[in-house]
Scaffold this active site. Sequence first.
Site, PDB file in Angstrom:
ATOM      1  N   GLY A 160       0.791  -1.230   0.000  1.00 60.80           N
ATOM      2  CA  GLY A 160       0.000   0.000   0.000  1.00 60.80           C
ATOM      3  C   GLY A 160       0.818   1.273   0.000  1.00 60.80           C
ATOM      4  N   GLU A 173      -0.605  -1.995  -4.704  1.00 61.45           N
ATOM      5  CA  GLU A 173      -1.583  -0.940  -4.429  1.00 61.45           C
ATOM      6  C   GLU A 173      -2.931  -1.327  -5.039  1.00 61.45           C
ATOM      7  OE1 GLU A 173      -3.686   1.505  -3.072  1.00 61.45           O
ATOM      8  OE2 GLU A 173      -1.638   2.085  -2.524  1.00 61.45           O
ATOM      9  N   ASN A 197       2.902   1.011   5.356  1.00 58.97           N
ATOM     10  CA  ASN A 197       1.903   1.504   6.298  1.00 58.97           C
ATOM     11  C   ASN A 197       0.659   0.674   6.033  1.00 58.97           C
ATOM     12  OD1 ASN A 197       0.065   2.991   7.820  1.00 58.97           O
ATOM     13  ND2 ASN A 197      -0.065   4.654   6.331  1.00 58.97           N
ATOM     14  N   TYR A 201      -5.375  -0.815   8.792  1.00 59.80           N
ATOM     15  CA  TYR A 201      -5.765  -1.329  10.102  1.00 59.80           C
ATOM     16  C   TYR A 201      -6.753  -2.489   9.995  1.00 59.80           C
ATOM     17  CZ  TYR A 201      -3.707   3.090  11.686  1.00 59.80           C
ATOM     18  OH  TYR A 201      -2.849   4.124  11.923  1.00 59.80           O
ATOM     19  N   PHE A 242      -0.678  11.692   9.980  1.00 63.58           N
ATOM     20  CA  PHE A 242      -1.405  11.136   8.838  1.00 63.58           C
ATOM     21  C   PHE A 242      -2.440  12.121   8.305  1.00 63.58           C
ATOM     22  CE2 PHE A 242      -0.244   7.512  11.536  1.00 63.58           C
ATOM     23  CZ  PHE A 242       0.293   6.621  10.632  1.00 63.58           C
TER      24      PHE A 242
END
Length: 254
Positions: A40, A61, A101, A104, A169
Site C-alpha cells: 500500500g 496498491e 503503512n 488497520y 497522517f
Amino acid sequence: MENIKAKKSLGQNFLINDHVVEKILNVIDYSKYENILEIGPGYGALTKSIVKKCKKLIAYEIDLDLVEYLTKLKIKNLEIINDNFLNADLTKYKDLVVFGNIPYNITTDIIFKLITNSKNIRYAILMMQKEVADRILSPIKCKTYGKLTLSVSYVANSKKIIDVHPNDFNPKPKVNSTVIILDFNKNYEYDLFSFLSFIKVIFQFKRKTLWNNLSTKYNKNILTNVFKILNLNMQIRSEELTLEMIKQIYAKLN
C-alpha cells in the site's frame, strides 16, 4: 500531490511526517537486498525515498487512482501491481524485505501471511495500529500476550522502531500507530502450520486453563502424563508460558 481522497473502505491514512519516513528509511540498509516489496504505497511517502536506495521496488496498491498517480511519477525501478497484497505469491522470492503503512482493517491477515511465508522473508518493517503492535511485542503474563505474540515470536524477533501520532497522517486515524521491525532470520524446529495450529488451540479460550484448552484436542491420560513429566501446574494458563515451554509441550504431544 493530486487531490485523491483517502478511501475509508480501504482503510487509507496517508503518512505525511518526514521524520517518521526517515526513521523507517534508516532501519536497515535497503541497498543490500534485491527483493523489496511495499504494501500500500499510497501517495508514495515511503516509496519515493526507499526506491532511491534499492535496485527495484515492487509496490502492491489496490486503489486504481493511486496506481495512476504513482505511474505518472515514471520511476524506472518501481513496479506497481494493482492488487491486494494478500493475493501476492511470496514463494517466488528469497530474502524478501517487506515494508509499508498497512491498513488497520487487515493488519492481522497481513501479519499471518508474512508468518506463513517467513522462510522467504528477511525483514518486515511495518506501521500498524499500536494496539496490534503491543500484542506482537507483549511480555509474558500481560493481557496483550497471546496467539499473535507467540505466532510471531516463533518465526521472528520483533522490535519497536517508533510510535506514530494520528497528526502524522492525512486523514487523521482515530488510533495511534507504531512502526515495528520483524527479523525473520530464525530457524524453527517444528512444522510451521502444525505449530501455529497448536498455539491456536492453547489460546482458544482465554479464561480457561492450559489443561482445559488442550483437553479439547488431546487424550486426558496423555495430558496427565505430559503435565507430570514437565512438572506443570494443572491450573497454569497459556499466557504464563514462554515460547520454549510451549515448544516442550508441543514436542511431548506430537
